[in-house]
Scaffold this motif. Structure first.
Motif, PDB file in Angstrom:
ATOM      1  N   LEU A  48      -7.453   7.800   4.283  1.00 23.45           N
ATOM      2  CA  LEU A  48      -7.231   9.234   4.495  1.00 23.45           C
ATOM      3  C   LEU A  48      -5.856   9.487   5.104  1.00 23.45           C
ATOM      4  CD1 LEU A  48     -10.667  10.641   5.720  1.00 23.45           C
ATOM      5  CD2 LEU A  48      -9.596  10.835   3.489  1.00 23.45           C
ATOM      6  N   ALA A  49      -5.485   8.671   6.121  1.00 27.74           N
ATOM      7  CA  ALA A  49      -4.164   8.844   6.749  1.00 27.74           C
ATOM      8  C   ALA A  49      -3.057   8.669   5.715  1.00 27.74           C
ATOM      9  CB  ALA A  49      -3.996   7.856   7.899  1.00 27.74           C
TER      10      ALA A  49
ATOM     11  N   ARG B  95      -6.790   2.437  -5.882  1.00 24.09           N
ATOM     12  CA  ARG B  95      -7.337   2.649  -4.542  1.00 24.09           C
ATOM     13  C   ARG B  95      -8.865   2.676  -4.545  1.00 24.09           C
ATOM     14  NH1 ARG B  95      -6.277   7.405  -6.678  1.00 24.09           N
ATOM     15  NH2 ARG B  95      -7.721   9.138  -6.359  1.00 24.09           N
ATOM     16  N   HIS B  96      -9.458   3.035  -5.716  1.00 29.29           N
ATOM     17  CA  HIS B  96     -10.923   3.059  -5.806  1.00 29.29           C
ATOM     18  C   HIS B  96     -11.541   1.713  -5.443  1.00 29.29           C
ATOM     19  CE1 HIS B  96     -10.716   6.600  -8.844  1.00 29.29           C
ATOM     20  NE2 HIS B  96     -10.933   7.048  -7.636  1.00 29.29           N
ATOM     21  N   VAL B 208       3.588   3.874   6.782  1.00 32.70           N
ATOM     22  CA  VAL B 208       3.848   3.066   5.577  1.00 32.70           C
ATOM     23  C   VAL B 208       3.678   3.921   4.323  1.00 32.70           C
ATOM     24  CG1 VAL B 208       3.024   1.118   4.197  1.00 32.70           C
ATOM     25  CG2 VAL B 208       3.274   0.880   6.674  1.00 32.70           C
ATOM     26  N   ALA B 209       2.670   4.801   4.335  1.00 37.66           N
ATOM     27  CA  ALA B 209       2.436   5.664   3.176  1.00 37.66           C
ATOM     28  C   ALA B 209       3.634   6.567   2.912  1.00 37.66           C
ATOM     29  CB  ALA B 209       1.172   6.497   3.385  1.00 37.66           C
ATOM     30  N   VAL B 223      -2.355   2.879  -1.671  1.00 38.53           N
ATOM     31  CA  VAL B 223      -2.760   1.474  -1.538  1.00 38.53           C
ATOM     32  C   VAL B 223      -1.964   0.796  -0.414  1.00 38.53           C
ATOM     33  CG1 VAL B 223      -2.849  -0.753  -2.694  1.00 38.53           C
ATOM     34  CG2 VAL B 223      -3.469   1.310  -3.940  1.00 38.53           C
ATOM     35  N   CYS B 224      -0.636   0.970  -0.416  1.00 32.56           N
ATOM     36  CA  CYS B 224       0.216   0.313   0.592  1.00 32.56           C
ATOM     37  C   CYS B 224      -0.146   0.780   2.001  1.00 32.56           C
ATOM     38  CB  CYS B 224       1.691   0.601   0.315  1.00 32.56           C
ATOM     39  SG  CYS B 224       2.280  -0.115  -1.230  1.00 32.56           S
ATOM     40  N   GLY B 225      -0.287   2.094   2.181  1.00 36.99           N
ATOM     41  CA  GLY B 225      -0.617   2.628   3.502  1.00 36.99           C
ATOM     42  C   GLY B 225      -1.971   2.133   3.960  1.00 36.99           C
ATOM     43  N   ALA B 226      -2.960   2.227   3.080  1.00 34.30           N
ATOM     44  CA  ALA B 226      -4.323   1.853   3.460  1.00 34.30           C
ATOM     45  C   ALA B 226      -4.416   0.372   3.802  1.00 34.30           C
ATOM     46  CB  ALA B 226      -5.287   2.206   2.339  1.00 34.30           C
TER      47      ALA B 226
END
Lengths: 99, 239
Positions: A48-49, B95-96, B208-209, B223-226
């Motif tokens: 979410l972030a 991302r799923h 990062v996102a 994907v990168c942020g998560a």
């Protein structure tokens, strides 16, 4: 509908469903340990972030103000619809001021 | 979870009821409303990109993934670049895999048809609501199906509505409505706050996102942020 369009859309559907089923399927082999499960708990907030931050930046100053207002309203009321409405209205109003 | 712990508790089949699905649909209603608005925009743009009404409805009906559908419209041309569109769809929806993996502990022991049927209806919004339920200790696994299928109805019907409404709608972003989903995600994120342990994963993920969003095309930034956020969380846990 042309056959090219049909093939394209069906192809999109197949790869998209594969991503949805894929995570669940892969975890069958991982057999999550307590550590993995703790790790998985960090996924929702992080995803979410990662979605929110660029969207807020893309909306500039109105977006930054609106995300703060939305967060505050959500913290106080725990009401999803109210929080959403406050964010949308803030983006609109601050957008009028900034332009 | 160890097998010893499982042996202690008598095995109970996971609950999967109509009332669970209804609870999901009820909680998903505000999100379905905002999905309807985005879906109308999709319908308008699909017409603009040269898709027929049938193609528009088929895409929303069997793909059901907003971001990738918008990207597909951007690539749509004659002749249709089939491989490019399908590959980009895969990347945008990668991302799923993370979202679906996060549901695994909750869906464990559920019959395959229910699990993999429910997953068709897993979009960012229905997944986020469901994870909120999981964290609150909810037990009924039909929640995702209920929330997701309402969003599905909103997504498909709005695509048709938008397509037929054509260009008469104007630009929704003028009214701040394109911020609706971001605002909802923000409220959901606030609801997930459990304490200071969440601070660093979220901050790292957001930072990062934003950086990857600037540098890389598509939705790699999610994907990168998560991934960096969850790794940060795991490292902090280990200390």
């Amino acid at each position: 509908m042309t056959s090219e369009a049909f093939v394209t859309i069906v192809g999109m559907a197949i790869v998209t469903y594969s991503t949805r089923a894929g995570g669940m399927w892969l975890m069958r082999f991982a057999s999550p340990s307590a550590r993995t499960e703790r790790w998985l708990q960090h996924i929702p907030g992080s995803v979410l972030a990662a979605i929110i931050a660029p969207a807020v930046i893309a909306h500039g100053i109105p977006g930054a103000v609106a995300v703060l207002v939305t967060g505050a309203v959500s913290l106080r009321t725990r009401n999803l619809l109210l929080a959403m409405a406050s964010g949308v209205i803030t983006v609109y109003l601050v957008g009028l001021l900034v332009k | 979870m160890s097998t010893i712990e499982r042996a202690d508790a008598p095995p109970q089949p996971p609950r999967f009821t109509r009332s669970g699905a209804i609870a999901g649909a009820r909680q998903g209603l505000p999100l379905a409303a905002s999905i309807f608005l985005v879906g109308m925009v999709f319908g308008v743009l699909a017409r603009h990109a040269g898709l027929t009404l049938a193609e528009t409805l088929l895409m929303s009906g069997i793909v059901f993934a907003g971001a990738s559908q918008f990207v597909a419209l951007g690539l749509w041309a004659l002749p249709i670049p089939i491989a490019a569109i399908v590959f980009t769809t895969l990347i945008v929806n990668l991302r799923h895999v993370l979202l679906s993996a996060a549901l695994r502990p909750w869906f464990r022991d559920l019959p395959l048809l229910r699990t993999y049927g429910s997953l068709f209806f897993m979009v960012d919004e229905s997944w986020a609501l469901t994870m909120g339920q999981v964290r609150a200790g909810a037990q009924d696994r039909a929640f995702l199906l209920g929330a997701g299928s309402l969003m599905y109805l909103a997504w498909v019907s709005s695509a048709g509505t938008g397509y037929l409404a054509g260009s008469a709608m104007g630009d929704l972003s003028r009214w701040g409505l394109d911020f609706a989903i971001t605002a909802i995600f923000t409220a959901l994120l606030i609801g997930m706050w459990r304490g200071r342990a969440d601070l660093w994963p979220w901050l790292v993920s957001a930072t990062v996102a934003v950086i990857t969003w600037r540098l890389l095309p598509g939705t790699w930034y999610i994907v990168c942020g998560a991934v960096s956020g969850t790794v940060t969380g795991a490292l902090i846990d280990d200390e």
